[in-house]
Motif scaffolding. Structure first.
Motif, PDB file in Angstrom:
ATOM      1  N   HIS A 135      -3.595   6.475 -13.190  1.00 12.34           N
ATOM      2  CA  HIS A 135      -2.963   5.269 -12.654  1.00 12.34           C
ATOM      3  C   HIS A 135      -1.897   4.706 -13.579  1.00 12.34           C
ATOM      4  O   HIS A 135      -2.061   4.690 -14.786  1.00 12.34           O
ATOM      5  CB  HIS A 135      -4.008   4.170 -12.444  1.00 12.34           C
ATOM      6  CG  HIS A 135      -4.982   4.459 -11.368  1.00 12.34           C
ATOM      7  ND1 HIS A 135      -6.074   5.270 -11.553  1.00 12.34           N
ATOM      8  CD2 HIS A 135      -5.037   4.047 -10.083  1.00 12.34           C
ATOM      9  CE1 HIS A 135      -6.760   5.343 -10.427  1.00 12.34           C
ATOM     10  NE2 HIS A 135      -6.153   4.608  -9.524  1.00 12.34           N
ATOM     11  N   PHE A 190       0.315   0.891 -13.645  1.00 13.17           N
ATOM     12  CA  PHE A 190       0.144  -0.436 -13.058  1.00 13.17           C
ATOM     13  C   PHE A 190       1.187  -1.372 -13.608  1.00 13.17           C
ATOM     14  O   PHE A 190       1.816  -1.119 -14.632  1.00 13.17           O
ATOM     15  CB  PHE A 190      -1.249  -0.995 -13.361  1.00 13.17           C
ATOM     16  CG  PHE A 190      -1.422  -1.383 -14.801  1.00 13.17           C
ATOM     17  CD1 PHE A 190      -1.113  -2.659 -15.240  1.00 13.17           C
ATOM     18  CD2 PHE A 190      -1.851  -0.451 -15.734  1.00 13.17           C
ATOM     19  CE1 PHE A 190      -1.240  -3.007 -16.574  1.00 13.17           C
ATOM     20  CE2 PHE A 190      -1.992  -0.788 -17.068  1.00 13.17           C
ATOM     21  CZ  PHE A 190      -1.688  -2.071 -17.488  1.00 13.17           C
ATOM     22  N   TRP A 220      -0.999  -1.017  -8.363  1.00 15.89           N
ATOM     23  CA  TRP A 220      -1.538   0.217  -8.919  1.00 15.89           C
ATOM     24  C   TRP A 220      -0.891   1.388  -8.197  1.00 15.89           C
ATOM     25  O   TRP A 220      -0.755   1.371  -6.978  1.00 15.89           O
ATOM     26  CB  TRP A 220      -3.039   0.332  -8.679  1.00 15.89           C
ATOM     27  CG  TRP A 220      -3.892  -0.641  -9.408  1.00 15.89           C
ATOM     28  CD1 TRP A 220      -4.233  -0.605 -10.726  1.00 15.89           C
ATOM     29  CD2 TRP A 220      -4.557  -1.774  -8.869  1.00 15.89           C
ATOM     30  NE1 TRP A 220      -5.064  -1.645 -11.032  1.00 15.89           N
ATOM     31  CE2 TRP A 220      -5.275  -2.381  -9.910  1.00 15.89           C
ATOM     32  CE3 TRP A 220      -4.611  -2.344  -7.593  1.00 15.89           C
ATOM     33  CZ2 TRP A 220      -6.045  -3.521  -9.730  1.00 15.89           C
ATOM     34  CZ3 TRP A 220      -5.367  -3.472  -7.407  1.00 15.89           C
ATOM     35  CH2 TRP A 220      -6.076  -4.051  -8.468  1.00 15.89           C
TER      36      TRP A 220
END
Length: 182
Positions: A159, A161, A174
């Protein structure tokens, strides 16, 4: 009347034994039911009434948090963190002074979560909270954008973000877009 010429596989029972068995079952049933009636008699009524449930009370219904309706009028919905599909498993818990109010998808791999906070929570407090809670899990930093400062980084295993905050609200975006494992 013609009878079937095929042999039967059942052996015939004498009629007398069948009638006797039926009569015995009938007697036991009648005796058993009368015995049960006397053995399990209902108790005598008392002066003390049994409290009944309050059927006039309204069932508890989960409602949209007032912080959401104040910060996102017309767009806030009742959501739970578990409904966020792209939120990393070890992502920090939402602080007690914030609540999830809305979510949207930017594309197949990017989800945005909108949060409202208690009144007076500043941008700096929001960033400090998440940066402190992410220590040891992800890499993060601050960056300037046209809309002001954001907190951004990567959160393993896949991920990236960013958190964009204003007073009393913030959004976390995200994206599942890489392999960030060590």
């Amino acid at each position: 009347m013609t009878r079937s010429t095929r042999p039967s596989t059942r052996s015939p029972r004498p009629a007398g034994r069948t009638r006797a068995a039926f009569a015995a079952m009938l007697v036991l049933t009648v005796l058993g039911s009368s015995a049960c009636a006397t053995r399990f008699a209902l108790p005598d009524a008392t002066e003390t009434p049994t409290p009944l449930p309050d059927i006039t009370a309204e069932p508890t219904v989960e409602a949209i948090d007032p912080r959401c309706t104040r910060q996102f009028p017309g767009t806030a919905v009742l959501l739970h963190e578990g409904e966020l599909e792209t939120r990393p498993e070890l992502w920090p818990e939402v602080p007690s002074w914030a609540v999830l109010c809305a979510t949207e998808w930017e594309n197949d791999a990017t989800q945005v979560a909108w949060y409202a906070t208690d009144e007076g929570i500043s941008r700096a407090e929001i960033y400090r909270y998440y940066e402190h809670e992410m220590a040891g899990y992800g890499e993060y930093g601050r960056a300037e954008t046209a809309d002001g400062e954001i907190s951004t980084g990567v959160f393993p295993p896949q991920h990236s973000f960013y958190i964009e905050a204003t007073r009393d609200q913030y959004r976390i975006t995200w994206s599942i877009d890489g392999d960030y494992a060590d």
